[in-house]
Design a protein around this motif. Structure first.
Motif, short mmCIF file in Angstrom:
data_model
loop_
_atom_site.label_atom_id
_atom_site.label_comp_id
_atom_site.label_asym_id
_atom_site.label_seq_id
_atom_site.Cartn_x
_atom_site.Cartn_y
_atom_site.Cartn_z
N GLN A 175 -32.97 44.75 49.59
CA GLN A 175 -33.60 44.19 50.78
C GLN A 175 -33.74 42.67 50.56
N GLU A 188 -34.80 42.53 46.75
CA GLU A 188 -35.52 43.56 45.99
C GLU A 188 -34.57 44.74 45.84
N VAL A 220 -34.11 51.80 44.66
CA VAL A 220 -33.23 52.88 44.21
C VAL A 220 -33.14 54.01 45.24
N ARG A 221 -31.98 54.64 45.30
CA ARG A 221 -31.73 55.79 46.18
C ARG A 221 -31.02 56.85 45.36
N GLN A 223 -35.19 59.53 49.14
CA GLN A 223 -35.86 58.24 49.05
C GLN A 223 -36.73 58.19 47.78
N PRO A 224 -36.98 57.00 47.27
CA PRO A 224 -37.70 56.90 45.99
C PRO A 224 -39.08 57.55 46.00
N ILE A 229 -39.53 59.30 42.53
CA ILE A 229 -40.11 58.42 41.50
C ILE A 229 -41.37 59.04 40.88
N ILE A 258 -38.77 58.44 33.83
CA ILE A 258 -38.70 57.16 34.53
C ILE A 258 -38.03 56.08 33.68
N LEU A 297 -40.80 48.30 38.38
CA LEU A 297 -41.02 48.99 37.11
C LEU A 297 -42.16 49.99 37.29
N SER A 298 -42.22 50.96 36.38
CA SER A 298 -43.32 51.93 36.39
C SER A 298 -44.19 51.73 35.16
N GLU A 357 -41.31 43.75 39.04
CA GLU A 357 -42.37 44.06 40.01
C GLU A 357 -43.26 45.15 39.46
N ASP A 395 -47.23 43.87 42.91
CA ASP A 395 -46.89 44.49 44.20
C ASP A 395 -48.10 45.30 44.69
N ASP A 396 -48.14 45.60 45.96
CA ASP A 396 -49.19 46.44 46.56
C ASP A 396 -50.59 45.91 46.30
N GLU A 452 -44.57 41.43 52.41
CA GLU A 452 -43.70 42.62 52.57
C GLU A 452 -43.89 43.24 53.95
N GLY A 453 -42.86 43.90 54.42
CA GLY A 453 -42.97 44.69 55.66
C GLY A 453 -43.16 43.84 56.91
N1 LIG Z 1 -42.14 50.17 57.50
C1 LIG Z 1 -41.49 49.21 56.88
N2 LIG Z 1 -41.03 49.44 55.61
C2 LIG Z 1 -40.36 48.44 55.00
C3 LIG Z 1 -40.12 47.22 55.64
N3 LIG Z 1 -39.44 46.44 54.76
C4 LIG Z 1 -39.26 47.18 53.63
N4 LIG Z 1 -39.80 48.39 53.76
C5 LIG Z 1 -39.87 49.47 52.77
O1 LIG Z 1 -40.99 49.20 51.96
C6 LIG Z 1 -40.74 49.57 50.62
C7 LIG Z 1 -40.97 48.35 49.76
O2 LIG Z 1 -40.87 48.68 48.45
P1 LIG Z 1 -42.09 48.80 47.47
O3 LIG Z 1 -43.37 48.37 48.09
O4 LIG Z 1 -41.72 48.16 46.20
O5 LIG Z 1 -42.22 50.39 47.27
C8 LIG Z 1 -41.17 51.06 46.64
C9 LIG Z 1 -41.34 51.15 45.14
O6 LIG Z 1 -42.72 51.26 44.80
C10 LIG Z 1 -40.66 52.44 44.80
N5 LIG Z 1 -39.32 52.15 44.26
C11 LIG Z 1 -38.20 51.84 44.93
N6 LIG Z 1 -37.19 51.61 44.05
C12 LIG Z 1 -37.71 51.76 42.80
C13 LIG Z 1 -37.19 51.65 41.47
O7 LIG Z 1 -36.02 51.32 41.22
N7 LIG Z 1 -38.05 51.90 40.43
C14 LIG Z 1 -39.38 52.23 40.65
N8 LIG Z 1 -40.15 52.43 39.58
N9 LIG Z 1 -39.90 52.33 41.87
C15 LIG Z 1 -39.08 52.10 42.95
O8 LIG Z 1 -40.54 53.22 45.97
C16 LIG Z 1 -41.23 52.54 47.03
C17 LIG Z 1 -40.61 52.82 48.35
O9 LIG Z 1 -39.36 52.28 48.46
P2 LIG Z 1 -38.53 52.39 49.79
O10 LIG Z 1 -38.66 53.78 50.34
O11 LIG Z 1 -37.19 51.88 49.50
O12 LIG Z 1 -39.32 51.45 50.76
C18 LIG Z 1 -39.30 50.05 50.61
C19 LIG Z 1 -38.71 49.40 51.84
O13 LIG Z 1 -37.58 50.09 52.34
C20 LIG Z 1 -40.61 47.01 56.97
O14 LIG Z 1 -40.46 45.97 57.59
N10 LIG Z 1 -41.30 48.04 57.54
#
Ligand SMILES: Nc1nc2c(ncn2[C@@H]2O[C@@H]3COP(=O)(O)O[C@H]4[C@@H](O)[C@H](n5cnc6c(=O)[nH]c(N)nc65)O[C@@H]4COP(=O)(O)O[C@H]3[C@H]2O)c(=O)[nH]1
Length: 529
Positions: free
Chosen positions: A301, A315, A318-319, A329-330, A334, A343, A374-375, A405, A434-435, A491-492
């Motif tokens: 993204q 950013e 992962v899928r 979806q993650p 995850i 992890i 990261l976790s 992150e 993050d968050d 974000e978002g």
């Molecule tokens: N409604 C809305 N959503 C938006 C918008 N822009 C981005 N997003 C979504 O918000 C999430 C942002 O990632 P995150 O807070 O790091 O939150 C991530 C992160 O905490 C975790 N994640 C994703 N990839 C990895 C990874 O490689 N490793 C680890 N440990 N966690 C991951 O999964 C969470 C969810 O990821 P995703 O489903 O890809 O969801 C992503 C993204 O697709 C927007 O404008 N509106």
């Protein structure tokens, strides 16, 4: 050695999970069935209680009507009396009253304890009535077995006041026609609780069930019993008792309706539990297989510079493309990977794939940065830092182009997190939180851990320009980040209004659907060019 430990723990975890699933599945299997049986019983009881109290109420009403008519007859005779209570006019009136009333059958004149004349004519010697059974506060005398000429077999009840008497057939109030067999009826004196009329099988103690209440229903000695007190305070109490077999029949009717619903609910619930449980129990194995088969891939993204609108970073998200083609979806895997200890392997794979996808870009665009999630477990093993450094070295990027992150929840073990963050920053990597604001991270964490960058959670961005209480929090977060010299990524971001507001508050970077969703690497690189 380590592998054996991991597997041992995995087996223990799975057997615990299995036991838990068996318990939950058992509960979901029998719960709805038991609930259906319970509901059928409750429903059956409620219906039969309603029926039996309505019977008792009808008896009370009939009894009240009889009393009303006797009182009305006495009042009429008292009013008509012109000195000779047994005159022809009075006798005619007595007859008319007896004919016109439904329950009151005999009206007469009394002197002492003898009835001088009545609906039935003059009684020469006077008919001995005997002493009353009770006297009400207004002086009305009640006899439960009033003697009536030509009718010695039929029990009559009588009221006597001011020299006149009125009688009604004692069993008429309890002579109710219902379409159930074996139903018992009775009336009783609510003051004493004594049964006045009715079936001999009625248990005297049932009359005491309505102490202060006007209605009671219960099951006793093979009967569903309804007891009511008449509307005319304390004049009459009535009892109706239906054989309990009717309750069993009624419950059975409800069971036929409710049990199939319970069984279907049980099947649906149990199958869902088993389905999700199997998924949870087997998911770690599938993640392992997915890693072996290279089923995990990344989408990116874009992170946008709010001033220039340029894509300045990305950013990695992962899928998982499953063997059947389904994309997971993650959020779905995850947490399972974290719990099952996989992890670390997954993060390793993410770093490998990100190097392959973005290595060249990182090298060719030295200002471009890539954030990697990261976790908590990644922080516990020193391996992640090493892998990130290898990624930077192999691609020829500056370590500062790679941003690790972390989420608030990962900082629970503060001292461990602090040392890893310190080590990462010493190696030149950047660290983002993050968050922030969604968990339990206190402000002091931000000060002591020294992050380079703070990501404003979507929750707070969504609240911009709304009435939500969170809409003011975003300003505090921005000010705090500035004080601590951190860069900000919102974000978002989904609307122009949100982007403009963030820009006006000096937020440097943003990501969100307004600019782009997470996209495949080729598409991302095309957009960057
Ligand atoms: N409604 C809305 N959503 C938006 C918008 N822009 C981005 N997003 C979504 O918000 C999430 C942002 O990632 P995150 O807070 O790091 O939150 C991530 C992160 O905490 C975790 N994640 C994703 N990839 C990895 C990874 O490689 N490793 C680890 N440990 N966690 C991951 O999964 C969470 C969810 O990821 P995703 O489903 O890809 O969801 C992503 C993204 O697709 C927007 O404008 N509106």
């Amino acid at each position: 050695m380590c592998r054996i430990n991991d597997q041992g723990q995995d087996t223990m975890r799975r057997s615990r999970a299995l036991k838990f699933i068996i318990v939950v599945a058992f509960m979901t299997a029998i719960g709805p069935v038991l609930a259906a049986v319970y509901l059928a019983r409750e429903q059956g009881l409620a219906t039969e209680f309603e029926r039996v109290t309505s019977y008792a109420q009808s008896v009370a009403n009939r009894s009240d009507r009889a009393v009303d008519q006797m009182v009305a007859a006495i009042d009429a005779l008292v009013a008509a009396n012109n000195g000779d209570p047994c005159s022809d006019t009075m006798l005619t009136q007595m007859r008319q009253l007896g004919i016109s009333m439904e329950f009151m059958k005999v009206a007469g004149a009394v002197s002492g304890e003898r009835m001088l004349c009545s609906t039935l004519g003059s009684h020469e010697e006077g008919l001995a009535l005997g002493p009353p059974d009770s006297v009400t506060p207004n002086g009305t005398q009640l006899r439960l077995n009033a003697p009536v000429p030509f009718s010695s077999e039929t029990p009559y009840i009588s009221l006597e006041r001011d020299g006149f008497i009125a009688m009604a057939h004692r069993n008429q109030a309890v002579d109710l026609m219902v379409n159930q067999e074996g139903v018992l009826f009775a009336t009783f004196d609510p003051t004493t609780g004594n049964i006045r009329t009715g079936s001999s099988e009625v248990r005297p103690r049932w009359a005491n069930a309505v102490d202060n209440a006007t209605v009671a229903a219960f099951v006793d000695e093979g009967y569903i019993v309804g007891v009511v007190r008449s509307g005319q305070v304390n004049v009459t109490g009535a009892i109706a008792a239906v054989p309990a077999r009717y309750l069993d029949e009624r419950i059975l009717t409800f069971i036929w309706v409710l049990l199939p619903i319970g069984v279907v609910t049980a099947i649906v619930l149990t199958s869902s539990v088993i389905y999700f449980a199997r998924l949870q129990v087997s998911l770690p194995t599938q993640i392992r297989q997915g890693l072996r088969r290279n089923e995990f891939y990344l989408e990116y993204q874009p992170v946008v510079d709010l001033n220039s609108g340029n894509w300045v970073g990305a950013e990695a998200l992962v899928r998982w493309r499953r063997r059947d083609g389904r994309i997971m979806q993650p959020d779905e895997f995850i947490p399972v990977a974290e719990h099952s200890g996989l992890i670390g392997l997954l993060t390793e794979r993410v770093i490998e794939v990100a190097s392959k996808d973005m290595g060249t870009t990182l090298r060719d665009a030295p200002d471009f940065f890539l954030t990697i999630n990261l976790s908590a477990r990644d922080l516990q093993s020193g391996g992640t830092l090493e892998k990130l450094m290898v990624m930077a070295r192999d691609s020829g990027a500056r370590p500062g182009q790679i941003v690790a992150e972390l989420t608030e929840r990962m900082l629970v073990d503060a001292s461990a997190a602090k040392s890893v963050i310190k080590a990462m920053r010493e190696q030149g990597l950047r660290v983002a939180i993050d968050d922030f604001g969604t968990g339990y991270c206190s402000l002091s964490y931000l000060e002591t851990m020294q992050f380079d960058c703070l990501k404003i959670d979507r929750l707070f961005v969504e609240a911009i320009d709304t009435e939500a209480a969170t809409n003011r929090v975003v300003l505090h977060i921005i000010n705090m980040a500035r004080t601590l010299d951190m860069k900000l990524i919102a974000e978002g971001v989904e609307t122009e209004a949100q982007a403009n507001y963030l820009k006006s508050q000096g937020v440097e970077f943003a990501q969100g659907w307004l600019f782009s969703r997470a996209i495949a690497p080729d598409e991302f690189l095309k957009g960057l060019a």
